[in-house]
Design a protein around this motif. Structure first.
Motif, mmCIF file in Angstrom:
data_model
loop_
_atom_site.group_PDB
_atom_site.id
_atom_site.type_symbol
_atom_site.label_atom_id
_atom_site.label_comp_id
_atom_site.label_asym_id
_atom_site.label_seq_id
_atom_site.Cartn_x
_atom_site.Cartn_y
_atom_site.Cartn_z
ATOM 1 N N VAL A 48 -64.276 -77.393 -10.150
ATOM 2 C CA VAL A 48 -63.769 -78.278 -9.101
ATOM 3 C C VAL A 48 -63.887 -77.612 -7.737
ATOM 4 C CG1 VAL A 48 -61.700 -79.418 -8.211
ATOM 5 C CG2 VAL A 48 -62.214 -79.506 -10.656
ATOM 6 N N ALA A 49 -63.622 -76.307 -7.677
ATOM 7 C CA ALA A 49 -63.675 -75.582 -6.405
ATOM 8 C C ALA A 49 -65.096 -75.403 -5.883
ATOM 9 C CB ALA A 49 -63.004 -74.222 -6.542
ATOM 10 N N SER A 50 -66.099 -75.741 -6.704
ATOM 11 C CA SER A 50 -67.490 -75.623 -6.240
ATOM 12 C C SER A 50 -67.977 -76.895 -5.557
ATOM 13 C CB SER A 50 -68.414 -75.283 -7.422
ATOM 14 O OG SER A 50 -68.440 -76.346 -8.369
ATOM 15 N N GLU A 101 -59.834 -66.951 0.397
ATOM 16 C CA GLU A 101 -59.864 -68.360 0.815
ATOM 17 C C GLU A 101 -60.261 -69.292 -0.325
ATOM 18 O OE1 GLU A 101 -60.338 -65.808 4.380
ATOM 19 O OE2 GLU A 101 -61.317 -65.910 2.421
ATOM 20 N N ALA A 102 -60.866 -68.756 -1.385
ATOM 21 C CA ALA A 102 -61.278 -69.585 -2.520
ATOM 22 C C ALA A 102 -60.196 -69.714 -3.583
ATOM 23 C CB ALA A 102 -62.549 -69.008 -3.141
ATOM 24 N N SER A 103 -59.055 -69.052 -3.386
ATOM 25 C CA SER A 103 -57.972 -69.093 -4.364
ATOM 26 C C SER A 103 -57.386 -70.494 -4.478
ATOM 27 C CB SER A 103 -56.877 -68.102 -3.980
ATOM 28 O OG SER A 103 -57.381 -66.785 -3.921
ATOM 29 N N CYS A 104 -56.827 -70.804 -5.657
ATOM 30 C CA CYS A 104 -56.297 -72.141 -5.882
ATOM 31 C C CYS A 104 -55.195 -72.090 -6.935
ATOM 32 C CB CYS A 104 -57.401 -73.101 -6.327
ATOM 33 S SG CYS A 104 -58.345 -72.514 -7.750
ATOM 34 N N ALA A 105 -54.345 -73.127 -6.942
ATOM 35 C CA ALA A 105 -53.275 -73.219 -7.927
ATOM 36 C C ALA A 105 -52.873 -74.671 -8.091
ATOM 37 C CB ALA A 105 -52.073 -72.379 -7.504
ATOM 38 N N ILE A 106 -52.543 -75.049 -9.325
ATOM 39 C CA ILE A 106 -52.136 -76.421 -9.621
ATOM 40 C C ILE A 106 -50.933 -76.397 -10.565
ATOM 41 C CG2 ILE A 106 -54.467 -77.329 -9.343
ATOM 42 C CD1 ILE A 106 -54.609 -77.502 -12.428
ATOM 43 N N PRO A 125 -65.541 -73.471 -0.515
ATOM 44 C CA PRO A 125 -66.123 -73.754 -1.833
ATOM 45 C C PRO A 125 -66.837 -72.536 -2.404
ATOM 46 C CG PRO A 125 -67.552 -74.603 -0.114
ATOM 47 C CD PRO A 125 -66.344 -74.034 0.578
ATOM 48 N N LEU A 126 -67.013 -72.550 -3.723
ATOM 49 C CA LEU A 126 -67.815 -71.516 -4.356
ATOM 50 C C LEU A 126 -69.283 -71.760 -4.046
ATOM 51 C CD1 LEU A 126 -66.223 -71.284 -7.927
ATOM 52 C CD2 LEU A 126 -65.688 -69.926 -5.903
ATOM 53 N N GLU A 127 -70.035 -70.682 -3.859
ATOM 54 C CA GLU A 127 -71.455 -70.829 -3.556
ATOM 55 C C GLU A 127 -72.241 -71.310 -4.771
ATOM 56 O OE1 GLU A 127 -73.097 -67.341 -1.837
ATOM 57 O OE2 GLU A 127 -71.654 -67.231 -0.201
#
Length: 350
Positions: A48-50, A101-106, A125-127
């Protein structure tokens, strides 16, 4: 790069912080302790982060995280992924990345149907999208599986669709093509040929020098798994900085091919790919140690982290260490020793 992940009340996965190596990460445990769930959860979060940067909004990501988890795990509702307890419980998954900056949590609760709360929003986003290899080979599903999956309700998790899509991507050219060719050498030696794709049909073949092309369904399944890995290298998905999640890579492979897979996985990790493997194969674990030692002797240490999942009466327990001995008892080793004892008893009775 994933630096760490925190799981709280997620399926059978033990609560706590997982600290990952930038190279090879190996999750060890018997069936049913959550190995595959960890791989799939991390994969879903990174996938999802990409997405493009303009999609990294709270509204978009709350929908995308929920849909991805539902399509990857295939539960009847999102709340079914929360650890089983009496009353209402809340699950949280947090992934710390480098760059930060690419870190995430849900998070989501037991009564959630398809709603996710974004606790930490990724700012970049991830490259490269992550790659997920299931226990089954998928290269014989190209290209017809994409259309079937997109147009009909199928009870296959979406990692299959994602991987088939990656397999059909064009191969790299220029300087990256040379690097890919070097990385493909051990795989092509083991397969006895090169993986080629028919541009018109999208079907894959194994091209054997002096013998021509062989349809991929006619190739042994173990070699088809190597063909998947070779294809992802040639398309660049596993060439530069990237992520590989591989669930039980030893499945359907004879020991000789397991050695090749172990060597290739360690080489990918040495080249900058962050690799996550789930296994209960003692043979594969020993091959990892052999390959890691060989790299260390070559003055090129591969960062590695082992994670042990052990079923206990009160739940699954996690141990983590930088060497295999540090994660405690290994079920595969204990069963191997018990089998040796039974075999010796059999010989003494003859």
């Amino acid at each position: 790069m994933i630096e760490s992940a925190i799981f709280h009340s997620f399926t059978t996965v033990p609560n706590g912080t997982w600290n990952f190596a930038p190279g090879l990460n190996v999750i060890v445990g018997e069936n049913g302790v959550g190995k595959s769930h960890v791989l799939k959860a991390l994969y879903a979060m990174l996938k999802v982060a990409s997405r493009p940067k303009e999609d990294l909004t709270k509204a978009v990501l709350e929908r995308e995280y929920a849909e991805k988890l539902l399509r990857v795990f295939r539960p009847e509702s999102l709340g079914r992924l929360v650890k089983r307890k009496r009353g209402r419980e809340r699950c949280e998954i947090s992934v710390s990345m480098q760059p930060v900056e690419a870190s995430c949590a849900i998070g989501f609760a037991t009564n959630a149907k398809s709603q996710v709360e974004v606790i930490r929003l990724p700012r970049m986003p991830l490259e490269l999208p992550p790659a997920y290899l299931p226990t089954r080979e998928l290269i014989t599903l190209c290209p017809w599986f994409l259309g079937l999956y997109d147009n009909y309700h199928l009870e296959f998790d979406e990692t299959w669709r994602d991987t088939v899509s990656l397999l059909g991507a064009p191969t790299v050219k220029g300087p990256r093509e040379k690097r890919a060719a070097e990385a493909l050498v051990p795989l092509e030696e083991a397969m006895g040929g090169k993986v080629v794709m028919d541009a018109q049909t999208g079907r894959f073949y194994l091209h054997v020098t002096g013998e021509g092309r062989m349809e991929m369904p006619l190739v042994a399944e173990g070699l088809r798994k190597l063909a998947m890995l070779a294809r992802l290298v040639s398309t660049g998905a596993l060439l530069d900085q990237g992520y590989l999640f591989w669930d039980e890579p030893e499945a359907n492979l004879n020991p000789k091919l397991v050695r090749v897979v172990a060597r290739c996985i360690v080489q990918l990790a040495a080249q900058g790919i962050q690799v996550f493997v789930a296994t209960h194969s003692l043979f594969l674990l020993r091959e990892f140690e052999i390959e890691l030692a060989a790299h260390a002797r070559g003055a090129k240490d591969v960062p590695v982290r082992f994670f042990g999942l052990q079923a206990e009466p009160e739940g699954v327990e996690l141990t983590q260490a930088e060497d295999l001995a540090g994660i405690g008892p290994i079920a595969a080793l204990e069963e191997s020793l018990r089998q040796s004892d039974r075999y010796l008893e059999l010989e003494s009775d003859v």
